[in-house]
Every structure is written in C-alpha cells, then in structure tokens.
Write a protein that holds these residues in place. Structure first.
Motif, PDB file in Angstrom:
ATOM      1  N   TYR A  38       0.791  -1.279  -0.017  1.00 60.75           N
ATOM      2  CA  TYR A  38       0.232   0.063  -0.125  1.00 60.75           C
ATOM      3  C   TYR A  38       0.991   1.091  -0.096  1.00 60.75           C
ATOM      4  N   TYR A  67      -1.494   6.381   2.253  1.00 59.08           N
ATOM      5  CA  TYR A  67      -2.559   5.870   2.574  1.00 59.08           C
ATOM      6  C   TYR A  67      -2.604   5.188   3.975  1.00 59.08           C
ATOM      7  N   GLN A  96      -8.469   8.412   7.472  1.00 59.61           N
ATOM      8  CA  GLN A  96      -9.052   7.718   6.310  1.00 59.61           C
ATOM      9  C   GLN A  96      -9.599   6.198   6.882  1.00 59.61           C
ATOM     10  N   SER A  97     -10.805   5.855   6.721  1.00 58.48           N
ATOM     11  CA  SER A  97     -11.011   4.590   7.164  1.00 58.48           C
ATOM     12  C   SER A  97     -10.267   3.437   6.491  1.00 58.48           C
ATOM     13  N   ALA A  98      -9.890   2.402   7.110  1.00 55.84           N
ATOM     14  CA  ALA A  98      -9.295   1.229   6.423  1.00 55.84           C
ATOM     15  C   ALA A  98     -10.298   0.395   5.717  1.00 55.84           C
ATOM     16  N   SER A  99      -9.738   0.171   4.715  1.00 56.69           N
ATOM     17  CA  SER A  99     -10.585  -0.948   3.671  1.00 56.69           C
ATOM     18  C   SER A  99     -10.752  -2.247   4.388  1.00 56.69           C
ATOM     19  N   PRO A 100     -11.451  -3.080   3.724  1.00 52.47           N
ATOM     20  CA  PRO A 100     -11.533  -4.578   4.196  1.00 52.47           C
ATOM     21  C   PRO A 100     -10.307  -5.263   3.849  1.00 52.47           C
ATOM     22  N   GLU A 101      -9.834  -5.032   2.572  1.00 51.42           N
ATOM     23  CA  GLU A 101      -8.630  -5.415   2.012  1.00 51.42           C
ATOM     24  C   GLU A 101      -7.436  -5.035   2.878  1.00 51.42           C
ATOM     25  N   PHE A 102      -7.409  -3.809   3.304  1.00 46.08           N
ATOM     26  CA  PHE A 102      -6.244  -3.422   4.024  1.00 46.08           C
ATOM     27  C   PHE A 102      -6.233  -3.991   5.545  1.00 46.08           C
ATOM     28  N   ARG A 103      -7.272  -4.204   6.010  1.00 49.10           N
ATOM     29  CA  ARG A 103      -7.256  -4.638   7.320  1.00 49.10           C
ATOM     30  C   ARG A 103      -7.108  -6.236   7.286  1.00 49.10           C
TER      31      ARG A 103
END
Length: 383
Positions: free
Chosen positions: A28, A32, A41-48
């Motif tokens: 990433y 970001y 910024q909210s973390a995306s499910p993929e990032f989590r």
C-alpha cells in the motif's frame, strides 16, 4: 486517532517496523497507511486483511480481554527465534490445562467462548513459520482444545457442532500421532450416543477407545467406566460389575493426580461417581453409599447453586436408587436439590427426567412440584 489506527501503530512499534517498511510489506502507498494510522481515512476491508496477515492485528478486535491477551502473546512470539516460539506454546498448553480444570465448575456457554478463542489462535499459528516440533505441539494442543470443545457442545446438546469438533480432534490426533487424544475422541462420542439412548453403539465406541488408549492412561480408565455405564443401561449386570472392578483396579494403580479437577486426568476419587451412576442404572441399592460419598466429599456447603456438577449428578443417582427402594420422600428431596442447583447440564436432563417420571408414576404429592422445577430447568437452558 481511532482505535484501529492506534492498534496498527502499536503493532508497528512493538515489531520495530517503520511506516515505509510496513507500506512496502502491505503493498500500500505510504500516504494511505499514514492516513489510516492517524485516523484520517477509514481502513478498507482489504487493508485490514493485509494488516492482519502481516502484522497480526485482527480486523475485528473482538472482546477487549481477548485482544489484550492475544496482543501479549503476539509480542512474546515476535521475540522468539521462530514465528511461533516455545513460550507461546507453553502458554497455550497452560491455557488448555486451565480450561480442562475449569470444566467441572464453569458454565458450558462461558467455557465454550474461551475454547473458541484459544482454538482460533492455534489456527492462526498453524499458518506461521515454525519448526516440526512446534508444529506437532500446535496439533496436540489444538486436538485437546477441539476435544474439550466437543465435550461442551455435547453438554449443550449441540450434536452437529460436537461431531465436527470430535472429527477435528481425531484428525489432529492422528496427524500428531497422539493415541490418547484419539482414544478420548471415541470415549467422548460414546458418552454422546449414550445420552441419546443408543446404548449398543456406546458400548462399541467405548471398547474402540480402550483399544486405542495407551496402557495406564486416563483415557483407558475413562473408556472402561463408559463401557460399564453402557452395559448397565443394557441390563447386563454381570458384565457391568466386571467393568466396575476393572475401573477400580486401573484407577488404584495410577495414584492421585497432581491436578484432580483436570477433566482429562483421571482422579481415583472419580470412580465413586461412576460407580454410583452405574449401579443406580442397574437398580442396585449398593449405589447409595457411593452417591452419598461423592456428595459428602465434594459438597462445599448446603447451597446447591455452589455445587460442582458431580454433586448434582450424585444427587440424581441417589434419587434413582431411593425411588427403587421406595424411599420416596428422600428421593424427591435429592432430585429437587439436583434440579435447583442449576448444575445439571442439558446432556443430563434425561437423567433428571427419569427421577421425575418415577415419582409421578407413584402419584406422590411432591410430583407436581418436582415437574415444575424440571420445566424451569429446561426453560433456563433453552434461553
């Protein structure tokens, strides 16, 4: 900064990973990752998901107590030579022993939640880099946890879940070449089908368990006791008495365990409980002193709500033998105490019901009160 960002920042600090290094490992952009960590910024499910894999930060933190526990274990794991580490394995093994010792007194629901959390952690570590010795230890502790989970599911009358956990435990036992766990799987399944009324199958499974169990092991003694109970339900008195004698001989040879409350460490004193149940099912009045002996030894006080489960079970055994001896007032009192203790697991409701029906068949005045107490017991466990 939000809670998730703080957890990621803490993981980076503990592992000595820089922001740039984390971004590279996660694939990433640095900006970001920085925005997520700082709550911009909210973390995306993929990032989590990526963070969970690389840094060990759960996408969903779950209960705070477990998050803290796992975080502590993760920190210890990171300083070991491998991704797993002997310290982590020792803590997992100790955690299982604590759960097995808590089993006689804990509520099944609370115990099952703890088993789930530890089992999930074992599953996570199985995907980590580790030595062959560490891999086997993980399989063994995972097998024990699955076995205990199956036992709790049986107590809760959750047969599908119990079957799945037993199959998992047996698979892990075979993979780790641990015959005692595999023997316990068959013994536990014997108990499951016994509570369902399939006494012939219970007899068969208990004998398979004995064939697998190492000589002198707790599994061998417990499987022999299970054979005796199945024989008692089948009305084979001679073979039942023989099984009782074998249990006493085997248990007297092992001596007192260092952890008598451990569910998988056979305590010779447990022979009193199994003998009481087995003789009560045969209708043998010799069950009475055994049942009273269990109650006297384990009852902490006169408050049934504080009794361990074996005391509640012994009161049911006592009630059954008192009914057969036509000592009905005493039988009703013992049964009432067992039911009101709240320590009769759903898998043992059928035993309590046997006493209720026996009292009702004799049209005793106490029958209605006993039936009401039984209904309340069922209703409480159905919530």
């Amino acid at each position: 900064m939000d809670e998730y960002g703080e957890r990621v920042r803490r993981a980076l600090t503990e592992s000595g990973t820089s922001l740039r290094g984390a971004a590279k490992a996660l694939s990433y952009d640095v900006a970001y990752v920085s925005r997520v960590i700082n709550g911009k910024q909210s973390a995306s499910p993929e990032f989590r998901k990526a963070v969970a894999t690389v840094l060990g930060v759960p996408a969903d933190p779950g209960p705070a107590s477990y998050d803290d526990e796992e975080a502590a274990w993760d920190l210890a794991r990171r300083v070991q030579a491998s991704d797993v580490g002997g310290g982590t394995l020792e803590r997992l093994e100790l955690a299982f022993d604590e759960l097995a010792m808590a089993y006689p007194k804990s509520s099944p629901e609370a115990l099952l939640e703890r088993i789930r959390k530890h089992s999930a952690y074992v599953g996570k570590l199985l995907d980590s880099k580790k030595t062959l010795a560490e891999h086997r230890r993980l399989l063994v502790v995972g097998g024990w946890l699955s076995l205990l989970g199956a036992t709790v599911h049986i107590d809760l009358k959750q047969d599908d879940a119990a079957t799945a956990r037993l199959q998992t435990a047996a698979t892990l036992a075979r993979e780790s070449e641990h015959p005692e766990i595999e023997a316990w799987c068959f013994e536990t399944d014997a108990w499951r089908v016994l509570t369902a009324g399939d006494y012939s199958r219970a007899l068969e499974l208990s004998r398979v368990a004995q064939s697998l169990a190492p000589s002198g092991s707790s599994a061998l003694i417990q499987a022999t006791a299970q054979e005796g109970r199945a024989l008692a339900r089948l009305g084979e008195s001679g073979a039942t008495y023989d099984a009782i004698d074998r249990v006493h001989d085997l248990s007297s040879a092992i001596g007192e365990p260092d952890r008598p409350e451990h569910h998988y460490k056979y305590d010779p004193n447990k022979a009193l409980s199994y003998t009481a149940t087995t003789l009560a099912w045969l209708g043998d009045t010799a069950a009475e002193p055994y049942a009273r002996g269990v109650i006297e030894r384990l009852k902490p006080n006169d408050d049934p709500s504080r009794w361990p489960r074996r005391v509640a079970s012994a009161n049911i055994d006592l009630a059954l033998v008192l009914v057969s001896g036509n000592r009905l007032d005493e039988a009703c009192d013992a049964a009432q105490k067992a039911i009101l203790s709240g320590k009769v697991a759903p898998s043992n409701h059928w035993r309590a019901l046997e006493v209720v029906r026996a009292v009702e068949a004799r049209a005793l005045p106490e029958a209605a009160e006993l039936r009401d107490a039984y209904r309340e017991l069922r209703a409480a466990d159905d919530l």
